[in-house]
Design a protein around this motif. Structure first.
Motif, PDB file in Angstrom:
ATOM      1  N   ALA A   1       0.815  -1.201   0.000  1.00 37.32           N
ATOM      2  CA  ALA A   1       0.000   0.000   0.000  1.00 37.32           C
ATOM      3  C   ALA A   1       0.854   1.258   0.000  1.00 37.32           C
ATOM      4  N   GLU A   2       2.115   1.152   0.402  1.00 39.05           N
ATOM      5  CA  GLU A   2       2.987   2.326   0.488  1.00 39.05           C
ATOM      6  C   GLU A   2       3.825   2.538  -0.771  1.00 39.05           C
ATOM      7  N   GLY A   3       3.751   1.628  -1.731  1.00 39.62           N
ATOM      8  CA  GLY A   3       4.482   1.808  -2.984  1.00 39.62           C
ATOM      9  C   GLY A   3       5.968   1.996  -2.774  1.00 39.62           C
ATOM     10  N   ASP A   4       6.532   3.010  -3.400  1.00 40.75           N
ATOM     11  CA  ASP A   4       7.973   3.258  -3.351  1.00 40.75           C
ATOM     12  C   ASP A   4       8.477   3.760  -1.997  1.00 40.75           C
ATOM     13  N   ARG A   5       7.598   4.006  -1.049  1.00 41.15           N
ATOM     14  CA  ARG A   5       8.031   4.472   0.278  1.00 41.15           C
ATOM     15  C   ARG A   5       8.680   3.366   1.097  1.00 41.15           C
ATOM     16  N   VAL A   6       8.467   2.110   0.713  1.00 41.59           N
ATOM     17  CA  VAL A   6       9.028   0.970   1.430  1.00 41.59           C
ATOM     18  C   VAL A   6       9.937   0.207   0.474  1.00 41.59           C
ATOM     19  N   ALA A   7      11.218   0.102   0.825  1.00 41.11           N
ATOM     20  CA  ALA A   7      12.188  -0.561  -0.052  1.00 41.11           C
ATOM     21  C   ALA A   7      12.352  -2.042   0.264  1.00 41.11           C
ATOM     22  N   ALA A   8      12.095  -2.431   1.512  1.00 38.44           N
ATOM     23  CA  ALA A   8      12.264  -3.826   1.905  1.00 38.44           C
ATOM     24  C   ALA A   8      11.273  -4.148   3.023  1.00 38.44           C
ATOM     25  N   ALA A   9      10.743  -5.371   2.994  1.00 34.92           N
ATOM     26  CA  ALA A   9       9.799  -5.820   4.012  1.00 34.92           C
ATOM     27  C   ALA A   9      10.178  -7.226   4.455  1.00 34.92           C
ATOM     28  N   VAL A  10      10.076  -7.462   5.772  1.00 33.90           N
ATOM     29  CA  VAL A  10      10.437  -8.773   6.320  1.00 33.90           C
ATOM     30  C   VAL A  10       9.326  -9.242   7.258  1.00 33.90           C
ATOM     31  N   PRO A  11       8.301  -9.896   6.713  1.00 34.05           N
ATOM     32  CA  PRO A  11       7.267 -10.429   7.594  1.00 34.05           C
ATOM     33  C   PRO A  11       7.723 -11.712   8.286  1.00 34.05           C
ATOM     34  N   PHE A  12       7.368 -11.814   9.554  1.00 41.18           N
ATOM     35  CA  PHE A  12       7.572 -13.037  10.324  1.00 41.18           C
ATOM     36  C   PHE A  12       6.198 -13.618  10.600  1.00 41.18           C
ATOM     37  N   TYR A  13       5.943 -14.780  10.121  1.00 42.68           N
ATOM     38  CA  TYR A  13       4.748 -15.587  10.369  1.00 42.68           C
ATOM     39  C   TYR A  13       3.467 -15.055   9.754  1.00 42.68           C
ATOM     40  N   GLY A  14       3.453 -13.946   9.083  1.00 42.68           N
ATOM     41  CA  GLY A  14       2.175 -13.391   8.655  1.00 42.68           C
ATOM     42  C   GLY A  14       2.059 -13.042   7.190  1.00 42.68           C
ATOM     43  N   LEU A  15       0.813 -12.868   6.794  1.00 41.20           N
ATOM     44  CA  LEU A  15       0.432 -12.409   5.460  1.00 41.20           C
ATOM     45  C   LEU A  15      -0.703 -11.408   5.635  1.00 41.20           C
ATOM     46  N   PRO A  16      -1.017 -10.639   4.603  1.00 41.46           N
ATOM     47  CA  PRO A  16      -2.191  -9.775   4.719  1.00 41.46           C
ATOM     48  C   PRO A  16      -3.424 -10.607   5.081  1.00 41.46           C
ATOM     49  N   PRO A  17      -4.300 -10.096   5.935  1.00 38.93           N
ATOM     50  CA  PRO A  17      -5.452 -10.877   6.388  1.00 38.93           C
ATOM     51  C   PRO A  17      -6.438 -11.222   5.276  1.00 38.93           C
ATOM     52  N   ASP A  18      -6.493 -10.422   4.239  1.00 38.89           N
ATOM     53  CA  ASP A  18      -7.398 -10.664   3.118  1.00 38.89           C
ATOM     54  C   ASP A  18      -6.695 -11.547   2.093  1.00 38.89           C
ATOM     55  N   PRO A  19      -7.185 -12.767   1.837  1.00 35.64           N
ATOM     56  CA  PRO A  19      -6.517 -13.643   0.872  1.00 35.64           C
ATOM     57  C   PRO A  19      -6.530 -13.085  -0.552  1.00 35.64           C
ATOM     58  N   ASP A  20      -7.408 -12.109  -0.812  1.00 35.00           N
ATOM     59  CA  ASP A  20      -7.460 -11.486  -2.140  1.00 35.00           C
ATOM     60  C   ASP A  20      -6.702 -10.165  -2.173  1.00 35.00           C
ATOM     61  N   PHE A  21      -5.800  -9.971  -1.223  1.00 32.52           N
ATOM     62  CA  PHE A  21      -5.002  -8.745  -1.160  1.00 32.52           C
ATOM     63  C   PHE A  21      -4.359  -8.473  -2.513  1.00 32.52           C
ATOM     64  N   GLU A  22      -4.367  -7.226  -2.922  1.00 34.88           N
ATOM     65  CA  GLU A  22      -3.822  -6.831  -4.220  1.00 34.88           C
ATOM     66  C   GLU A  22      -2.366  -6.420  -4.059  1.00 34.88           C
ATOM     67  N   TYR A  23      -1.465  -7.172  -4.651  1.00 38.49           N
ATOM     68  CA  TYR A  23      -0.027  -6.917  -4.548  1.00 38.49           C
ATOM     69  C   TYR A  23       0.507  -6.019  -5.669  1.00 38.49           C
ATOM     70  N   ARG A  24      -0.322  -5.595  -6.571  1.00 35.07           N
ATOM     71  CA  ARG A  24       0.125  -4.870  -7.754  1.00 35.07           C
ATOM     72  C   ARG A  24       0.999  -3.656  -7.453  1.00 35.07           C
ATOM     73  N   GLY A  25       0.758  -2.926  -6.373  1.00 36.23           N
ATOM     74  CA  GLY A  25       1.533  -1.729  -6.048  1.00 36.23           C
ATOM     75  C   GLY A  25       2.815  -2.016  -5.280  1.00 36.23           C
ATOM     76  N   LEU A  26       3.087  -3.273  -4.982  1.00 32.62           N
ATOM     77  CA  LEU A  26       4.260  -3.633  -4.198  1.00 32.62           C
ATOM     78  C   LEU A  26       5.539  -3.383  -4.992  1.00 32.62           C
ATOM     79  N   THR A  27       6.456  -2.635  -4.390  1.00 32.22           N
ATOM     80  CA  THR A  27       7.764  -2.408  -5.016  1.00 32.22           C
ATOM     81  C   THR A  27       8.900  -2.848  -4.103  1.00 32.22           C
ATOM     82  N   ALA A  28       8.596  -3.174  -2.866  1.00 33.90           N
ATOM     83  CA  ALA A  28       9.618  -3.556  -1.891  1.00 33.90           C
ATOM     84  C   ALA A  28      10.130  -4.968  -2.157  1.00 33.90           C
ATOM     85  N   HIS A  29      11.382  -5.195  -1.829  1.00 33.77           N
ATOM     86  CA  HIS A  29      11.925  -6.547  -1.798  1.00 33.77           C
ATOM     87  C   HIS A  29      11.335  -7.215  -0.561  1.00 33.77           C
ATOM     88  N   VAL A  30      11.014  -8.505  -0.659  1.00 30.46           N
ATOM     89  CA  VAL A  30      10.320  -9.184   0.433  1.00 30.46           C
ATOM     90  C   VAL A  30      11.065 -10.447   0.845  1.00 30.46           C
TER      91      VAL A  30
END
Length: 103
Positions: A1-30
């Motif tokens: 949701a933050e687009g280019d404002r986030v360069a890297a993301a490191v989730p531990f144990y989780g995913l977005p709560p909505d299984p239909d979450f739209e990843y199209r705007g994701l630019t961060a390395h994960v």
């Protein structure tokens, strides 16, 4: 949701709560860390998220699965699933990932 404002993301144990979450705007390395024995999040859901991220973006997420349960990184968790060895491996990977993408 933050687009280019986030360069890297490191989730531990989780995913977005909505299984239909739209990843199209994701630019961060994960980089994600997940317990193979985590009853709150099926590994199939993590695999599906990786596929959906790849289809929606130019990003190939790096997901790791550990022989551990939910909250394996949290030494104070009430579930009793803290695993110091797996936590150390995940932390080392996290630091290398963040240094590699954020300098």
């Amino acid at each position: 949701a933050e687009g280019d404002r986030v360069a890297a993301a490191v989730p531990f144990y989780g995913l977005p709560p909505d299984p239909d979450f739209e990843y199209r705007g994701l630019t961060a390395h994960v980089l994600g860390h997940y317990g193979e024995h985590d009853r709150s999040l099926p590994m199939a859901a993590v695999d599906e998220a990786a596929i959906r991220i790849g289809e929606a973006t130019d990003i190939r997420p790096e997901f790791h699965f550990y022989p551990a349960g939910h909250a394996f990184m949290n030494e104070e968790n009430l579930l009793g699933t803290y695993d110091p060895l797996q936590a150390a491996i995940a932390w080392k990977r996290t630091l290398a990932f963040l240094w590699g993408h954020l300098g």
